[in-house]
Design an enzyme around this catalytic site. Structure first.
Site, PDB file in Angstrom:
ATOM      1  CB  CYS A 143      -0.996  -0.038   1.154  1.00 41.70           C
ATOM      2  SG  CYS A 143      -2.361   1.136   0.952  1.00 41.70           S
ATOM      3  CG  HIS A 168      -4.159  -3.466   2.482  1.00 38.21           C
ATOM      4  ND1 HIS A 168      -3.265  -3.105   3.463  1.00 38.21           N
ATOM      5  CD2 HIS A 168      -4.711  -2.311   2.030  1.00 38.21           C
ATOM      6  CE1 HIS A 168      -3.287  -1.788   3.608  1.00 38.21           C
ATOM      7  NE2 HIS A 168      -4.147  -1.289   2.748  1.00 38.21           N
ATOM      8  CD  GLU A 173      -2.303  -6.412   4.734  1.00 31.69           C
ATOM      9  OE1 GLU A 173      -2.569  -5.248   5.104  1.00 31.69           O
ATOM     10  OE2 GLU A 173      -1.683  -6.666   3.669  1.00 31.69           O
TER      11      GLU A 173
END
Length: 196
Positions: free
Chosen positions: A76, A176, A178
């Site tokens: 990001c 992202h 994750e």
């Protein structure tokens, strides 16, 4: 072992937990001198680029990251900080990924670009292994890197922009991973497996 660089500008735990789910040991580091002891590193980031870049410079991270010779992944804002310049705060960045970051031209769409969106793979790279066009990942951003020779994958929201970039041992994901379910886990595993 992977170092997660903590400059106080990111949710470190979500990134750490994502790697731990892949049975990979990670350390969160707060001292730039520690970076050289790790096989790979992650630079996550959220917030304002000017503030985050000042923290990198003041903490000695700018030089440590530029000298790092092993795989390093920006996530990001961490991806944007690797580029040459960002329009957010008219901020010079690390300059290790070619190109500039500008505000997304979203047209009639709402800003920021937030939610799931599709990838289009534009270049074969170890980081894109097993990832297909139209796989979806999770974005939250208002600024984006334009497409150039470093672009590995694009996405579109008002305009086409770089979703993934790589140059030498440095790489970045605007989204992202994750928070991107199975596709994100695949991408993080690709980073774990990436050999220069």
């Amino acid at each position: 072992m992977i170092a997660i660089i903590n400059t106080g500008c990111a949710n470190i735990n979500s990134v750490r937990f994502a790697f731990e789910r892949l049975h990979t040991q990670v350390d969160v580091i707060t001292d730039a001198e520690q970076l050289r002891g790790y096989e790979r590193a992650v630079l996550p980031g959220v917030g304002h680029a000017k503030v985050a870049m000042a923290r990198l410079i003041n903490g000695g991270w700018q030089e440590a990251i530029r000298e790092y010779q092993r795989p390093l992944l920006g996530i990001c804002l961490g991806m944007q900080l690797q580029c040459e310049h960002t329009a957010e705060g008219d901020t010079p960045c690390l300059g290790i990924i070619p190109g500039a970051v500008d505000e997304l031209e979203v047209g009639n769409l709402s800003a920021p670009h937030m939610g799931w969106n599709t990838l289009k793979i534009t270049k074969t790279h170890p980081l894109t292994k097993g990832v297909q066009d139209d796989d979806q990942v999770y974005f939250v951003h208002s600024f984006a890197h334009g497409c150039n020779q470093a672009t590995l994958a694009t996405s579109e929201y008002g305009q086409t922009f770089s979703a993934m970039v790589a140059q030498d041992n440095y790489a970045g994901m605007q989204f992202h991973p994750e928070r991107s379910a199975k596709v994100g886990a695949r991408l993080l595993q690709n980073f774990i497996d990436w050999r220069l």
